[in-house]
Design a protein around this motif. Sequence first.
Motif, PDB file in Angstrom:
ATOM      1  N   ILE A  33       0.847  -1.203   0.000  1.00 23.31           N
ATOM      2  CA  ILE A  33       0.000   0.000   0.000  1.00 23.31           C
ATOM      3  C   ILE A  33       0.880   1.249   0.000  1.00 23.31           C
ATOM      4  CG2 ILE A  33      -1.703   1.314   1.319  1.00 23.31           C
ATOM      5  CD1 ILE A  33      -2.934  -1.049   0.011  1.00 23.31           C
ATOM      6  N   PHE A  34       1.906   1.262   0.850  1.00 25.65           N
ATOM      7  CA  PHE A  34       2.819   2.406   0.873  1.00 25.65           C
ATOM      8  C   PHE A  34       3.557   2.535  -0.456  1.00 25.65           C
ATOM      9  CE2 PHE A  34       3.249   1.859   5.728  1.00 25.65           C
ATOM     10  CZ  PHE A  34       2.088   2.587   5.925  1.00 25.65           C
ATOM     11  N   SER A  35       3.898   1.405  -1.034  1.00 19.10           N
ATOM     12  CA  SER A  35       4.565   1.415  -2.331  1.00 19.10           C
ATOM     13  C   SER A  35       3.655   1.997  -3.409  1.00 19.10           C
ATOM     14  CB  SER A  35       4.989  -0.006  -2.690  1.00 19.10           C
ATOM     15  OG  SER A  35       5.690  -0.028  -3.891  1.00 19.10           O
ATOM     16  N   ALA A  36       2.379   1.656  -3.377  1.00 16.44           N
ATOM     17  CA  ALA A  36       1.424   2.189  -4.354  1.00 16.44           C
ATOM     18  C   ALA A  36       1.223   3.688  -4.167  1.00 16.44           C
ATOM     19  CB  ALA A  36       0.094   1.455  -4.249  1.00 16.44           C
ATOM     20  N   PHE A  37       1.186   4.148  -2.908  1.00 14.00           N
ATOM     21  CA  PHE A  37       1.068   5.585  -2.679  1.00 14.00           C
ATOM     22  C   PHE A  37       2.328   6.324  -3.130  1.00 14.00           C
ATOM     23  CE2 PHE A  37      -2.344   4.616   0.524  1.00 14.00           C
ATOM     24  CZ  PHE A  37      -3.348   5.250  -0.178  1.00 14.00           C
ATOM     25  N   SER A  38       3.485   5.694  -2.969  1.00 11.90           N
ATOM     26  CA  SER A  38       4.718   6.293  -3.479  1.00 11.90           C
ATOM     27  C   SER A  38       4.680   6.382  -5.000  1.00 11.90           C
ATOM     28  CB  SER A  38       5.928   5.477  -3.040  1.00 11.90           C
ATOM     29  OG  SER A  38       6.078   5.538  -1.657  1.00 11.90           O
ATOM     30  N   LEU A  39       4.103   5.363  -5.643  1.00 10.36           N
ATOM     31  CA  LEU A  39       3.928   5.425  -7.091  1.00 10.36           C
ATOM     32  C   LEU A  39       3.023   6.585  -7.479  1.00 10.36           C
ATOM     33  CD1 LEU A  39       4.393   4.140  -9.893  1.00 10.36           C
ATOM     34  CD2 LEU A  39       2.357   2.756  -9.451  1.00 10.36           C
ATOM     35  N   GLY A  40       1.984   6.833  -6.697  1.00 15.16           N
ATOM     36  CA  GLY A  40       1.115   7.988  -6.944  1.00 15.16           C
ATOM     37  C   GLY A  40       1.882   9.293  -6.850  1.00 15.16           C
ATOM     38  N   LEU A  41       2.790   9.404  -5.868  1.00 16.21           N
ATOM     39  CA  LEU A  41       3.629  10.596  -5.753  1.00 16.21           C
ATOM     40  C   LEU A  41       4.511  10.769  -6.982  1.00 16.21           C
ATOM     41  CD1 LEU A  41       4.865  12.962  -4.093  1.00 16.21           C
ATOM     42  CD2 LEU A  41       6.496  11.274  -3.199  1.00 16.21           C
ATOM     43  N   VAL A  42       5.089   9.672  -7.471  1.00 17.70           N
ATOM     44  CA  VAL A  42       5.929   9.734  -8.671  1.00 17.70           C
ATOM     45  C   VAL A  42       5.112  10.213  -9.867  1.00 17.70           C
ATOM     46  CG1 VAL A  42       7.173   8.304 -10.334  1.00 17.70           C
ATOM     47  CG2 VAL A  42       7.602   8.016  -7.904  1.00 17.70           C
ATOM     48  N   LEU A  43       3.912   9.674 -10.034  1.00 16.23           N
ATOM     49  CA  LEU A  43       3.085  10.046 -11.184  1.00 16.23           C
ATOM     50  C   LEU A  43       2.636  11.502 -11.111  1.00 16.23           C
ATOM     51  CD1 LEU A  43       1.000   6.766 -11.510  1.00 16.23           C
ATOM     52  CD2 LEU A  43       2.945   7.489 -12.890  1.00 16.23           C
TER      53      LEU A  43
END
Length: 177
Positions: A33-43
Motif C-alpha cells: 500500500i505504501f509502495s502504491a502511494f509512493s507510485l502515486g507521488l511519482v506520477l
Amino acid sequence: MDLPGPIHDFLLVFLGSGLILGGLGVILFTNPIFSAFSLGLVLVCISLFYILANSQFVASAQLLIYVGAINVLIIFAVMFINGLEYDKNFRLWTLGDGITLLVCTSIFVFLIVTILNTSWYGIIWTTKLNQIIEQDLLNNNSQQIGIHLSTDFFLPFELISIILLVALIGAIAVARQ
C-alpha cells in the motif's frame, strides 16, 4: 510556464527530489500500500514536470489516466489480495535482485549515454514546421492534437507509452504469481 529562472530551478529540484524519493519508496517499502502511494507521488511529480514544460494536455492525461485510474486500480488490487504475508522468509538480497539491479543499471546507463549523444536539432525543426502547418491547414481540434502529439509532445508521448508497457509487464508478473 513562464516562471523566473530561480523559481523554475527551485521547482525542478523540488519535483526531482519528490520523484527520486517516491521512486525509492516504490522500491524500498515492504508494504505494498505504501509502495502504491509512493507510485502515486511519482506520477503526480511527472505530471507537474509536464506542466513546467508547457505540456498541459499531457499533464492532464497523466493525472487522469495514471493517477486517477491506474494507481487507484493498483491500490484496490493490492487491498483485495488476501492471505499474503510479506515478512515471512524476508531476505535482504537475493541472486535475482542482483541480476535485476545489474540489468536495470546497464539499461539506465545506456539511456543516459544515448540521450547525451543524440542531436536534438531535428526536434526544433519539427516544431517550426508544426507552427507553419497549424497556421495554414488545421481547423479542428482533433487534427491539432494529432499534430501536437507527433511533433511538440512526441517525446512525452513515447515516454508515456513506455511507462504503459512497463505497467503492463508488471501486471502480468503480478498476475502470474
